[in-house]
Design an enzyme around this catalytic site. Structure first.
Site, PDB file in Angstrom:
ATOM      1  N   ASP A 155       3.650   9.293  -1.391  1.00  0.00           N
ATOM      2  CA  ASP A 155       2.496   8.488  -0.983  1.00  0.00           C
ATOM      3  C   ASP A 155       2.165   7.455  -2.022  1.00  0.00           C
ATOM      4  O   ASP A 155       2.520   7.592  -2.863  1.00  0.00           O
ATOM      5  CB  ASP A 155       1.099   9.472  -0.945  1.00  0.00           C
ATOM      6  CG  ASP A 155       0.270   9.182   0.248  1.00  0.00           C
ATOM      7  OD1 ASP A 155       0.338   8.070   0.855  1.00  0.00           O
ATOM      8  OD2 ASP A 155      -0.492  10.202   0.650  1.00  0.00           O
ATOM      9  N   HIS A 185       0.786  -1.299  -0.096  1.00  0.00           N
ATOM     10  CA  HIS A 185       0.027  -0.237  -0.059  1.00  0.00           C
ATOM     11  C   HIS A 185       0.904   1.387   0.065  1.00  0.00           C
ATOM     12  O   HIS A 185       0.372   2.388  -0.291  1.00  0.00           O
ATOM     13  CB  HIS A 185      -1.037   0.239   1.187  1.00  0.00           C
ATOM     14  CG  HIS A 185      -1.829  -1.021   1.025  1.00  0.00           C
ATOM     15  ND1 HIS A 185      -3.274  -0.559   0.834  1.00  0.00           N
ATOM     16  CD2 HIS A 185      -2.002  -2.168   1.326  1.00  0.00           C
ATOM     17  CE1 HIS A 185      -3.874  -1.763   0.728  1.00  0.00           C
ATOM     18  NE2 HIS A 185      -3.274  -2.910   1.047  1.00  0.00           N
TER      19      HIS A 185
END
Length: 491
Positions: A388, A180
């Site tokens: 991110d 992730h």
């Protein structure tokens, strides 16, 4: 194919997948009751996947167990409960295991390095030992719960070696892994003392998924340069006597579910309250965990630049910055909180008026059901992380907008979402003046341009939603050929 047809097709695929496939076993560091609202991106996505298929969700309970005699023990019992069509199986950790595996290796080594912050990493050898020990413990406790035809989906950086531990214990199930967070370039990854062992461990999986093509490229370059991996096809690599399928599977949101939140009583009430309270202002919004990867100080500096070089925004634009508490027992986060307190206080002191506070800084959790109303009332969303994996706030902001008068997304080019959301205003968050210029452009953009950009963005997040993400990954995992070295392990 229209967005509606796309969604119908993906749901049909998901239903067929549910009818035909084996039981789904999801493993993540933490679990959550899938019937209740979830806050984090991983929890939301896993909940959506399991609600579609049912199955078993295994992970840490979030509790730290003290032995009766005061000693630390790492051999806790598995707690099993039923939540709808999902079985939750959780394990407590000892204080030592928690501190070395979770606080230590996961959050003091892997998190900073994978977010390109070598300066914040702490390569304590005790952390690596604890990380291996807990992954082995997870494997030992999970193995008796497995059925021969279970499909196992492991999530995120805390559990990279889990498949290798399961293979060493004889597990031959198909096992997939999804990262992730970002995958760093080879030279940054190589700074981790155990980097070769970590990457070798990934080859115990049958399928490894990444958030973006950039992350996939970084992994491929690493194994080709460091492990001399052979590329068998665009999505298959061979190294360590194993063949691994890899791919980019950008995670999405449930667009319709989030729009329902925006139209719910709580969502409408929040929208009306924000609209009325800031009727003379234009709202900018940022919603993040308080984390050094999110670029919060740089964002506040950019807002100061906006007020300095575009003075028409004074007494007009207000930034609402929500920074939810995160890992506050780690020193770097305490320093960041003090920095944010200082920066926001300085802007309000330098630019504020009796009836206008430039920055509303909120350091606490805000209920997810209230966020759609806040997003819809905002003219601009600032999603400007330094790095991110994806960032689902960007997609939630798009989903919450009024299509007839949408707000504009200012998005960091270093977020995984930037690969998909090209119609957003992409910025370099380190360039605070350039970010201020992009914010000014967003605030002054014509209605027609905002509508056209929003339509393209909304169509894309509908097409590649959370249902597409889970069904595409799981179908790819089911399609993997049984690996000839599946039971041999790689550790």
């Amino acid at each position: 194919m229209s967005g509606t047809a796309d969604r119908a097709g993906y749901r049909m695929c998901t239903q067929q997948h549910k009818d035909l496939m084996s039981r789904l076993v999801v493993v993540s560091n933490r679990t959550a009751d899938p019937r209740k609202p979830a806050a984090g991106g991983l929890a939301v996505a896993v909940r959506e996947s399991l609600q579609q298929t049912g199955g078993l969700w295994f992970g840490w309970s979030g509790k730290i167990r003290e032995a009766a005699d005061g000693t630390q023990s790492g051999q806790g019992e598995v707690h099993v409960q039923t939540a709808g069509n999902v079985t939750l199986a959780t394990l407590d950790l000892s204080r030592e295991d928690h501190d070395t595996y979770y606080l230590g290796y996961s959050n003091d080594v892997l998190w900073p390095v994978f977010h390109y912050r070598l300066d914040l990493a702490n390569f304590d050898t005790r952390f690596a030992a604890g990380y291996r020990r807990v992954n082995q413990l997870f494997a030992q406790k999970l193995l008796p719960l497995l059925k021969p035809d279970d499909l196992i989906w492991v999530h995120d950086y805390q559990l990279i070696p889990l498949a290798a531990e399961l293979r060493a214990m004889g597990c031959t199930n198909r096992i997939g892994f999804f990262l992730h967070i970002p995958m760093p370039p080879p030279l940054i990854m190589a700074a981790i003392p155990e980097h070769e062992w970590l990457m070798r461990s990934l080859f115990a999986y049958d399928l490894v998924g990444f958030q973006s093509e950039a992350d996939l490229t970084h992994f491929s370059h690493y194994v080709e340069s460091e492990a001399h991996a052979e590329r068998l096809s665009p999505d298959r690599l061979r190294a360590f006597n194993r063949t691994l399928r890899v791919g980019a599977y950008p995670i999405g949101i449930d667009v319709d579910d989030f729009k329902r939140l925006a139209d719910s009583k709580e969502g409408r009430d929040m929208f009306v309250r924000m609209r009325d309270e800031y009727s003379r202002r234009r709202l900018l919004v940022g919603v993040d965990r308080l984390d050094y990867s999110k670029g919060l100080p740089q964002r506040v500096h950019a807002f100061r630049e906006l007020l300095t070089y575009y003075p028409e925004n004074r007494d007009s634009a207000t930034l609402i910055q929500i920074a939810s508490p995160s890992r506050e027992d780690v020193g770097a986060y305490d320093n960041l909180r003090r920095q944010m307190d200082s920066l926001c206080g300085a802007i309000n002191g330098d630019f504020g008026e009796l009836d206008w506070m430039p920055v509303r800084y909120i350091h606490r959790n805000v209920a997810r059901k209230r966020l759609p109303g806040l997003f819809r009332a905002s003219r601009v969303a600032l999603v400007t992380p330094l790095r991110d994996g994806m960032n689902l706030v960007a997609k939630e902001f798009i989903a919450a907008q009024d299509a007839a008068d949408p707000g504009m997304l200012v998005l960091s080019r270093f977020a995984g979402a930037a690969e998909q959301l090209k119609e957003a205003l992409l910025v370099n968050p380190y360039d605070t003046q350039g970010t201020a210029q992009a914010i000014q452009r967003a605030l002054t953009m014509s209605l027609d341009e905002r509508i056209n950009r929003h339509e393209a963005l909304l169509n894309r997040i509908r097409k590649y939603d959370v249902h597409w993400w889970s069904s595409t990954f799981l179908q790819a995992l089911e399609d993997c050929e049984p690996n000839e070295a599946a039971a041999s392990g790689t550790s």
